[in-house]
Design a protein around this motif. Structure first.
Motif, short mmCIF file in Angstrom:
data_model
loop_
_atom_site.label_atom_id
_atom_site.label_comp_id
_atom_site.label_asym_id
_atom_site.label_seq_id
_atom_site.Cartn_x
_atom_site.Cartn_y
_atom_site.Cartn_z
N GLU A 201 0.82 -1.23 0.00
CA GLU A 201 0.00 0.00 0.00
C GLU A 201 0.84 1.27 0.00
OE1 GLU A 201 -2.58 -0.52 3.37
OE2 GLU A 201 -3.70 -2.13 2.37
N ARG A 202 2.06 1.21 0.51
CA ARG A 202 2.94 2.40 0.55
C ARG A 202 3.59 2.72 -0.79
NH1 ARG A 202 5.11 0.31 5.96
NH2 ARG A 202 6.41 -0.92 4.60
N LEU A 203 3.46 1.82 -1.76
CA LEU A 203 4.08 2.03 -3.07
C LEU A 203 3.37 3.14 -3.83
CD1 LEU A 203 4.44 -1.70 -4.20
CD2 LEU A 203 6.27 -0.19 -3.39
N PRO A 204 4.08 3.79 -4.75
CA PRO A 204 3.41 4.74 -5.65
C PRO A 204 2.29 4.00 -6.39
CG PRO A 204 5.79 4.91 -5.87
CD PRO A 204 5.52 3.72 -4.99
N GLU A 205 1.23 4.70 -6.71
CA GLU A 205 0.04 4.07 -7.27
C GLU A 205 0.30 3.16 -8.47
OE1 GLU A 205 -4.53 5.05 -8.62
OE2 GLU A 205 -3.18 6.71 -8.17
N PRO A 206 1.06 3.58 -9.48
CA PRO A 206 1.27 2.67 -10.62
C PRO A 206 1.94 1.35 -10.22
CG PRO A 206 1.99 4.90 -11.18
CD PRO A 206 1.69 4.88 -9.71
N GLN A 207 2.91 1.43 -9.30
CA GLN A 207 3.58 0.22 -8.83
C GLN A 207 2.63 -0.63 -8.00
OE1 GLN A 207 7.27 1.17 -6.85
NE2 GLN A 207 7.87 2.60 -8.47
N ARG A 208 1.89 0.02 -7.12
CA ARG A 208 0.96 -0.71 -6.25
C ARG A 208 -0.09 -1.44 -7.08
NH1 ARG A 208 -3.86 0.50 -4.71
NH2 ARG A 208 -3.69 2.70 -5.23
N LEU A 209 -0.71 -0.74 -8.02
CA LEU A 209 -1.75 -1.35 -8.84
C LEU A 209 -1.20 -2.51 -9.67
CD1 LEU A 209 -3.68 1.85 -10.01
CD2 LEU A 209 -4.38 0.19 -8.26
N LEU B 84 1.54 -4.33 -9.08
CA LEU B 84 1.95 -5.44 -8.22
C LEU B 84 0.73 -6.18 -7.67
CD1 LEU B 84 4.51 -6.79 -7.27
CD2 LEU B 84 4.53 -5.29 -5.29
N GLU B 85 -0.30 -5.45 -7.27
CA GLU B 85 -1.53 -6.11 -6.80
C GLU B 85 -2.15 -6.97 -7.88
OE1 GLU B 85 -3.95 -2.88 -5.37
OE2 GLU B 85 -3.10 -3.00 -3.33
N LEU B 86 -2.14 -6.48 -9.11
CA LEU B 86 -2.68 -7.24 -10.23
C LEU B 86 -1.81 -8.47 -10.52
CD1 LEU B 86 -4.89 -7.40 -12.38
CD2 LEU B 86 -3.49 -5.92 -13.82
N ALA B 87 -0.50 -8.29 -10.51
CA ALA B 87 0.41 -9.41 -10.78
C ALA B 87 0.30 -10.48 -9.71
CB ALA B 87 1.85 -8.89 -10.86
N LEU B 88 0.10 -10.08 -8.45
CA LEU B 88 0.02 -11.03 -7.34
C LEU B 88 -1.40 -11.52 -7.11
CD1 LEU B 88 2.42 -9.28 -4.79
CD2 LEU B 88 2.94 -11.12 -6.42
N VAL B 89 -2.31 -11.09 -7.96
CA VAL B 89 -3.73 -11.43 -7.89
C VAL B 89 -4.30 -11.06 -6.52
CG1 VAL B 89 -5.45 -13.19 -8.50
CG2 VAL B 89 -3.16 -13.37 -9.43
N GLY C 236 -6.68 -7.05 -18.15
CA GLY C 236 -5.42 -7.09 -18.87
C GLY C 236 -4.24 -7.49 -18.01
N SER C 237 -3.07 -7.34 -18.60
CA SER C 237 -1.82 -7.68 -17.92
C SER C 237 -1.24 -6.45 -17.25
CB SER C 237 -0.80 -8.21 -18.93
OG SER C 237 -1.28 -9.38 -19.54
N PRO C 238 -0.58 -6.65 -16.11
CA PRO C 238 0.03 -5.49 -15.45
C PRO C 238 1.26 -5.01 -16.21
CG PRO C 238 0.59 -7.51 -14.29
CD PRO C 238 -0.37 -7.89 -15.37
N ASP C 239 1.59 -3.75 -16.05
CA ASP C 239 2.79 -3.19 -16.65
C ASP C 239 4.00 -3.82 -15.96
OD1 ASP C 239 4.41 -1.17 -18.12
OD2 ASP C 239 4.78 -0.44 -16.07
N ARG C 240 4.83 -4.49 -16.74
CA ARG C 240 5.95 -5.25 -16.15
C ARG C 240 6.99 -4.36 -15.48
NH1 ARG C 240 7.53 -10.65 -19.42
NH2 ARG C 240 5.49 -11.63 -19.31
N VAL C 241 7.22 -3.19 -16.00
CA VAL C 241 8.19 -2.29 -15.37
C VAL C 241 7.67 -1.85 -14.01
CG1 VAL C 241 9.36 -0.06 -15.54
CG2 VAL C 241 9.18 -1.52 -17.55
N SER C 242 6.38 -1.55 -13.92
CA SER C 242 5.80 -1.15 -12.64
C SER C 242 5.81 -2.31 -11.65
CB SER C 242 4.36 -0.66 -12.84
OG SER C 242 4.35 0.52 -13.60
N VAL C 243 5.57 -3.53 -12.12
CA VAL C 243 5.65 -4.70 -11.24
C VAL C 243 7.07 -4.85 -10.72
CG1 VAL C 243 5.49 -7.22 -11.13
CG2 VAL C 243 3.74 -5.92 -12.35
N ASP D 39 12.06 -12.17 -15.13
CA ASP D 39 12.32 -10.80 -15.58
C ASP D 39 12.34 -9.83 -14.39
OD1 ASP D 39 12.42 -11.64 -18.20
OD2 ASP D 39 10.39 -10.95 -18.70
N VAL D 40 11.36 -9.97 -13.48
CA VAL D 40 11.28 -9.08 -12.32
C VAL D 40 12.50 -9.28 -11.43
CG1 VAL D 40 10.04 -8.65 -10.16
CG2 VAL D 40 8.77 -8.84 -12.31
N LEU D 41 12.85 -10.53 -11.15
CA LEU D 41 13.99 -10.79 -10.26
C LEU D 41 15.30 -10.37 -10.90
CD1 LEU D 41 12.83 -14.17 -8.74
CD2 LEU D 41 12.86 -11.92 -7.64
#
Length: 186
Positions: free
Chosen positions: A17-25, A27-32, A38-45, A78-80
């Motif tokens: 929740e403390r992440l900037p909104e694009p990253q938070r959204l 990451l939440e989408l990627a982690l379900v 759609g697919s989450p933005d990979r750079v933001s994840v 890719d993320v790691l």
């Protein structure tokens, strides 16, 4: 992002929740953790995961442990890779196991220049070492030919040897020439 989901499964909600909104959204989408289209933005994840891991390392030394990295799903790899290649002075260590001598999907050789990467190759245990490990963990007493068969069949792998020894102990005495029982878990 299956592997990333496993890695960050126990991450407290407030860390995300403390992440900037694009990253938070993303990451939440990627982690379900939330529904979305759609697919989450990979750079933001990737940036979100990096921020979560950095925050963890700021609270105390943190180790990211990845077993069997060769089986990581490509989005998680890719993320790691993104995170590992951007490590600087964080108290964040990375422990990776891989079953082949080939490069990991994280390209660690390029992430840790100047001796920051320590590579260990684990070999099979000798007959004596394997017997010692099994005896330390199980109250067993086998005849010498059974110990030799245990070493041969396990290939010197202590986990396999322990599983085989447990199965043999449950089954009882072994007749000469009789094969060792192979548990279904193996």
């Amino acid at each position: 992002f299956l592997g990333l989901g496993d890695l960050l499964e126990n991450t407290p909600d407030d860390a995300v929740e403390r992440l900037p909104e694009p990253q938070r959204l993303a990451l939440e989408l990627a982690l379900v953790r939330s529904a979305g289209e759609g697919s989450p933005d990979r750079v933001s994840v990737a940036r979100g995961a990096q921020s979560v891991l950095r925050a963890s390392a700021a609270e105390g030394p943190t180790v990211v442990a990845i077993d069997d990295a060769q089986w990581l799903d490509p989005p998680t790899a890719d993320v790691l890779r993104f995170v590992v290649h951007r490590l600087s002075d964080e108290r964040l260590g990375v422990l990776v196991s891989v079953r082949t001598s080939k490069a990991t999907p994280l390209e660690l050789d390029h992430a840790f220049p100047g001796g920051g990467l320590v590579r260990l190759r684990l070999e099979s245990l000798s007959f004596e070492e394997l017997e010692q490990i099994v005896r330390l963990h199980l109250p067993v007493s086998f005849a010498r030919p059974t110990w030799r068969a245990l070493h041969r069949i396990s290939g010197g792998n202590p986990f396999f040897a322990l599983q085989l020894a447990e199965a043999l102990e449950r089954r009882g005495r072994r007749s000469p020439g009789e094969e060792l029982p192979i548990p279904e878990t193996l």
